[in-house]
Design an enzyme around this catalytic site. Sequence first.
Site, PDB file in Angstrom:
ATOM      1  N   GLU A   1      -8.619  15.606  -0.405  1.00 54.69           N
ATOM      2  CA  GLU A   1      -9.994  15.579  -0.050  1.00 54.69           C
ATOM      3  C   GLU A   1     -10.091  14.998   1.560  1.00 54.69           C
ATOM      4  O   GLU A   1      -8.772  14.420   1.991  1.00 54.69           O
ATOM      5  CB  GLU A   1     -10.852  14.397  -0.875  1.00 54.69           C
ATOM      6  CG  GLU A   1     -11.006  15.116  -2.368  1.00 54.69           C
ATOM      7  CD  GLU A   1     -11.892  14.006  -3.114  1.00 54.69           C
ATOM      8  OE1 GLU A   1     -12.730  14.414  -4.204  1.00 54.69           O
ATOM      9  OE2 GLU A   1     -11.605  12.677  -2.987  1.00 54.69           O
TER      10      GLU A   1
ATOM     11  N   CYS B   1      -1.209   8.825  -4.226  1.00 51.28           N
ATOM     12  CA  CYS B   1      -0.325   7.892  -3.361  1.00 51.28           C
ATOM     13  C   CYS B   1       0.455   6.961  -4.238  1.00 51.28           C
ATOM     14  O   CYS B   1      -0.102   6.754  -5.258  1.00 51.28           O
ATOM     15  CB  CYS B   1      -1.281   6.863  -2.521  1.00 51.28           C
ATOM     16  SG  CYS B   1      -0.463   5.535  -1.390  1.00 51.28           S
TER      17      CYS B   1
ATOM     18  N   CYS C   1     -11.890  12.215   8.471  1.00 49.91           N
ATOM     19  CA  CYS C   1     -10.832  11.373   7.608  1.00 49.91           C
ATOM     20  C   CYS C   1      -9.979  12.258   7.008  1.00 49.91           C
ATOM     21  O   CYS C   1     -10.232  13.025   6.071  1.00 49.91           O
ATOM     22  CB  CYS C   1     -11.661  10.449   6.979  1.00 49.91           C
ATOM     23  SG  CYS C   1     -10.785   9.353   6.081  1.00 49.91           S
TER      24      CYS C   1
HETATM   25 FE1  SF4 Z   1      -3.449   3.261   1.174  1.00 46.44          FE
HETATM   26 FE2  SF4 Z   1      -2.779   1.624  -0.972  1.00 46.44          FE
HETATM   27 FE3  SF4 Z   1      -4.704   3.439  -1.267  1.00 46.44          FE
HETATM   28 FE4  SF4 Z   1      -2.288   4.323  -0.982  1.00 46.44          FE
HETATM   29  S1  SF4 Z   1      -2.968   3.042  -2.710  1.00 46.44           S
HETATM   30  S2  SF4 Z   1      -4.071   5.146   0.030  1.00 46.44           S
HETATM   31  S3  SF4 Z   1      -1.502   2.731   0.716  1.00 46.44           S
HETATM   32  S4  SF4 Z   1      -4.955   1.938   0.323  1.00 46.44           S
END
Ligand code: SF4
Length: 388
Positions: free
Chosen positions: A105, A125, A118
Amino acid sequence: MVEASADNPDTRQSLCGADIATLDDALRQAGVPDKQVKMRRQQIWSWLYTHGVNDFDAMHNVAKAVRAGLAEKFSLARLRVGDAQYSDDGTRKWLFRLHDGHEIETVYIPEAGRGTLCISSQVGCTLACRFCHTGTQRLVRNLTAAEITGQLVAARDALDDWPTGSASNSDARKITNVVMMGMGEPLYNTDNVIAALNVMSDGDGLALSRRRITLSTSGVVPDIARVGGETGVMLAISLHAVRDDLRDELVPLNKKYPIADLLDACRAYPGLSNARRITFEYVMLKDVNDTDADARELVRLLAGIPAKINLIPFNPWPGSPYVCADWPRIEAFADIVNRAGYASPVRTPRGRDIMAACGQLKSQSVKETAAAKKMAELAARKLQRPVA
Ligand code: SF4
Ligand code: SAH
């Protein structure tokens, strides 16, 4: 690289988002002699990134044979838009479908006098910060440099933001700033992120000022100096807690790189000065990190570092384990931060209604998988139910 997939039968590799080395290699593959490669690349670079063309034939000053040679093996296909959503506040969110079916996204946030894109750096992640929706998405791969730059190119297309379109006057540019604050931890994909940032900030192409690009990291200490040295972009740190025990819980990477080490890396950030401050992001979580004592400790910790403080009201997502701090609490916290000399520290949430705000991104592929799972479960239950 944008590649062929079931619904993109074009098997040619796309050069949209390509960096210098990739373009040079493509030109050689298209039969361009070595001594002409640089000149041809400069021409193509300008067509691709100044004018935003998506057809080799539009590159009038490139010899016909070179254009044909390139078109035989390569395309200029963009990232495919899977979905686009508009928020009541003007924020836009695109879901891009990658060649392997994964989705990411990208969010556009228009504000008075500026527009911020963004950008994502990974599918999902791996870091699993407890307050972040992206962190609940297990499915992960690093984006290629072309897929990272490709988000800016695709957004410029969608917004008609090339100089030849409605944005012929640079004051009318819609995307003026880029933040690496979408899905993923950019410093877990450092090589590709650096390559992409250097394409985006190249003065002969996409030409975004390095001071208008901000990379946000949850604190991958060993790569902080490198990204500063090799790109010159602005840095943001997702701090969120002033004590290691709490930060260990909220941002598990803290166990590896605790607050003191992180702040040392910040002090050493290349080019740091009062004109080039580091932004410290701090998500406001009710009864977790929102006391006056936390605010005072935050100010104490950052003393001596040229810094901005950005308090982010927590953006909820389905099943999130926290709630946003109350407004009077956020105001009291902001007051302490303000009195210490940090101006306008609270970030206005944008695009919450389309799940486009900080920490709300999670790609549709996963949601669909979850939805598909639920359907399958329901179907299985139905099958098991004895016939009345
Ligand atoms: Fe950022 Fe933590 Fe979200 Fe990963 S899990 S995108 S490091 S805030
Ligand atoms: N991985 C990088 C960049 C992406 S997150 C990082 O963590 O810095 C961008 C910002 O949104 C980070 O400061 C992140 O901590 C914050 N964030 C994550 N989830 C949030 C949520 N639910 N509400 C508000 N901010 C959130």
